[in-house]
Enzyme design. Structure first.
Site, PDB file in Angstrom:
ATOM      1  N   HIS A   1       0.588   7.430   8.056  1.00 28.54           N
ATOM      2  CA  HIS A   1       1.186   8.345   7.066  1.00 28.54           C
ATOM      3  C   HIS A   1       0.203   9.436   6.672  1.00 28.54           C
ATOM      4  CE1 HIS A   1       4.941   6.362   6.327  1.00 28.54           C
ATOM      5  NE2 HIS A   1       4.418   5.268   5.795  1.00 28.54           N
TER       6      HIS A   1
ATOM      7  N   THR B   1      -1.476  -3.283   7.273  1.00 29.79           N
ATOM      8  CA  THR B   1      -1.080  -2.221   6.336  1.00 29.79           C
ATOM      9  C   THR B   1      -1.915  -0.962   6.542  1.00 29.79           C
ATOM     10  OG1 THR B   1      -0.629  -3.993   4.774  1.00 29.79           O
ATOM     11  CG2 THR B   1      -0.612  -1.750   3.904  1.00 29.79           C
TER      12      THR B   1
ATOM     13  N   HIS C   1      -0.709   1.357   9.365  1.00 30.66           N
ATOM     14  CA  HIS C   1       0.532   2.039   8.998  1.00 30.66           C
ATOM     15  C   HIS C   1       0.251   3.176   7.994  1.00 30.66           C
ATOM     16  CE1 HIS C   1       4.940   1.863   7.961  1.00 30.66           C
ATOM     17  NE2 HIS C   1       4.483   2.278   6.782  1.00 30.66           N
ATOM     18  N   GLU C   2      -0.563   2.869   6.980  1.00 31.44           N
ATOM     19  CA  GLU C   2      -0.835   3.885   5.952  1.00 31.44           C
ATOM     20  C   GLU C   2      -1.698   5.021   6.507  1.00 31.44           C
ATOM     21  OE1 GLU C   2       0.914   3.947   3.400  1.00 31.44           O
ATOM     22  OE2 GLU C   2       1.660   1.901   3.446  1.00 31.44           O
TER      23      GLU C   2
ATOM     24  N   GLN D   1      16.378   5.129  15.187  1.00 35.16           N
ATOM     25  CA  GLN D   1      16.827   3.774  14.868  1.00 35.16           C
ATOM     26  C   GLN D   1      17.391   3.749  13.459  1.00 35.16           C
ATOM     27  OE1 GLN D   1      13.097   1.471  15.538  1.00 35.16           O
ATOM     28  NE2 GLN D   1      13.289   0.752  13.412  1.00 35.16           N
TER      29      GLN D   1
ATOM     30  N   GLY E   1       0.817  -1.205   0.000  1.00 35.15           N
ATOM     31  CA  GLY E   1       0.000   0.000   0.000  1.00 35.15           C
ATOM     32  C   GLY E   1       0.848   1.251   0.000  1.00 35.15           C
TER      33      GLY E   1
ATOM     34  N   HIS F   1       8.008   7.164   8.726  1.00 30.50           N
ATOM     35  CA  HIS F   1       8.583   5.896   9.195  1.00 30.50           C
ATOM     36  C   HIS F   1       9.460   6.178  10.409  1.00 30.50           C
ATOM     37  CE1 HIS F   1       7.974   4.163   4.938  1.00 30.50           C
ATOM     38  NE2 HIS F   1       7.023   3.725   5.752  1.00 30.50           N
TER      39      HIS F   1
ATOM     40  N   TRP G   1      12.232   5.153  11.380  1.00 35.05           N
ATOM     41  CA  TRP G   1      13.671   5.381  11.173  1.00 35.05           C
ATOM     42  C   TRP G   1      13.934   6.644  10.347  1.00 35.05           C
ATOM     43  CZ3 TRP G   1      10.617   2.066   8.547  1.00 35.05           C
ATOM     44  CH2 TRP G   1      10.681   2.063   7.162  1.00 35.05           C
TER      45      TRP G   1
ATOM     46  N   GLU H   1      15.985   7.355   6.629  1.00 35.48           N
ATOM     47  CA  GLU H   1      17.419   7.523   6.419  1.00 35.48           C
ATOM     48  C   GLU H   1      18.102   6.760   7.528  1.00 35.48           C
ATOM     49  OE1 GLU H   1      19.083  11.482   6.297  1.00 35.48           O
ATOM     50  OE2 GLU H   1      17.099  12.282   5.791  1.00 35.48           O
TER      51      GLU H   1
HETATM   52 ZN   LIG Z   1       5.184   3.439   5.297  1.00 36.95          ZN
END
Ligand SMILES: [Zn+2]
Length: 409
Positions: free
Chosen positions: A221, A214, A217-218, A245, A187, A227, A229, A232
């Site tokens: 966003h 999913t 998580h989406e 992290q 996704g 994310h 981390w 990068e």
């Molecule tokens: Zn993501």
């Protein structure tokens, strides 16, 4: 090796792993491409980011903190084959999963390590299927649409009716979620501040597997989370209570993973914004909640959602779900017409007719002949028909009937 070289090697490793296996989320690639190629988008996304950071830094100004944000959701299911059609039950299960995560009501919250438990938040955000469409008509919040497209990519075509997808409902008032046969990724989502006509979440069909998360998580966003981390090596996710992290976490670790000097607690790989297997993710933090809520502050990129009538009672009740009708691109073409001996039937845009029986009748309604459609371009021999007007007729499994006229010379 020097730190710089190490970093390059590390990226290569992460990148090659990502291209080989199915990557769980493509939001960072999608938004990076937008930021690189579209100056207007770069400005708008950066402006949204700046707004979020300012409100985050001054939490006292967030007047929405007392209460729950309820977001009206519309699902657009684009299917080509019957198995790409999703059920109401699947949609309900997705929303249920989403709400349990955002309200911290999952049974697996007990798995949050003791050291991170004080950071875990009830985000007080809920997602509900729309009850009113943009015209305040009755809706169940689920649109299903046949499309000639068999596989979709990250090019946003699924968001446009003109490209055989499904137009968004006003994204300033609804969260649009497209479910289609998305290739390669589970996704992706737009970020706050993105082009309004493309705003929303795209889920592949695999993402609806009940053991995946999913959608959580989406949605993170879509509400401005990055994310964990920071996309990068030891990057910044714009949230102060998530430890730095090194990179994403594959699979489901069972031990503390110390990276970027984040010991002794280590990576917060049980955070929904990591790539950890769904069974092992179980928290958003207070910092992440603050960041998500910042978008809803007055003047913020998601503020207009608070003014949506999408969860209100419809003003116009319809006993039947609204039917948009079959789009023009589904039309079957026949040629040549008038015809001498071979009539070609072009089903390229609507494979649903393949395998169905097509009937030829004369003007008095008598059946002359019939044939099963075997390919996208079906050739029908009409050599032996007497000159005159004839009709082609058929019905398919979706309850559609077709009737076309041709003239035999
Ligand atoms: Zn993501």
């Amino acid at each position: 090796m020097k730190a710089g070289q190490l970093r390059i090697v590390f990226f290569l490793l992460v990148f090659s792993a990502a291209v080989q296996a199915q990557e769980p989320c493509a939001t960072h690639l999608y938004s990076r491409a937008k930021l690189q190629t579209d100056a207007g988008q770069r400005l708008a996304i950066n402006r949204a980011e700046e707004f979020i950071r300012q409100v985050q830094a001054a939490p006292g100004t967030n007047r929405l903190e007392n209460g729950i944000i309820k977001i009206p959701v519309v699902f657009h299911n684009l299917y080509h084959t019957a198995d790409q059609k999703i059920t109401d039950a699947q949609v309900y299960a997705q929303l249920d999963m989403l709400n349990r995560a955002f309200r911290r009501r999952n049974a697996d919250t007990v798995n949050t390590p003791a050291v991170f438990r004080p950071l875990a938040a009830d985000c007080m955000i809920e997602f509900h299927l729309a009850t009113s469409d943009p015209g305040r008509r009755y809706t169940n919040g689920i649109i299903r649409k046949y499309s000639p497209v068999l596989k979709w990519t990250m090019d946003d075509r699924m968001k446009k009716s003109a490209e055989t997808g499904s137009d968004a409902w006003d994204p300033s008032k609804y969260l649009n979620i497209w479910v289609c046969n998305l290739e390669k990724f589970a996704g992706y989502s737009t970020l706050p501040g993105s082009d309004v006509s493309l705003d929303g979440i795209v889920l592949g069909l695999g993402a609806l597997n009940p053991s995946y998360e999913t959608i959580i998580h989406e949605a993170g966003h879509w509400l401005g989370l990055k994310h964990i981390w920071g996309d990068e090596y030891c990057g910044d996710d714009g949230v102060s209570d998530t430890p730095k992290q090194a990179a994403y976490t594959p699979g489901c670790p069972t031990t503390v993973r110390v990276t970027c000097g984040n010991g002794p607690a280590g990576d917060m790989y049980m955070n929904y914004m990591d790539f950890t297997a769904a069974a092992c993710t179980n928290l958003f933090t207070h910092g992440q909640k603050q960041r998500m809520w910042a978008s809803f502050a007055f003047g913020g990129p998601r503020h207009s959602l608070l003014e949506s009538a999408g969860l209100d009672k419809p003003l116009i009740q319809e006993s039947q779900p609204l039917d948009e009708g079959e789009p023009r691109w589904l039309e079957i073409r026949i040629f040549p017409n008038p015809v001498n001996s071979i009539l070609y039937l072009d089903f390229s845009y609507d494979a649903r007719w393949i395998g169905k029986r097509i009937y030829v009748t004369n003007v008095s309604g008598q059946q002359i002949t019939s044939e099963v459609v075997t390919s996208k371009i079906h050739s029908l021999n009409v050599d032996k028909l007497r000159p005159g007007i004839y009709f082609l007729a058929a019905n398919n499994d979706q309850g559609l009937s077709m009737r076309m006229k041709f003239v035999k010379l």
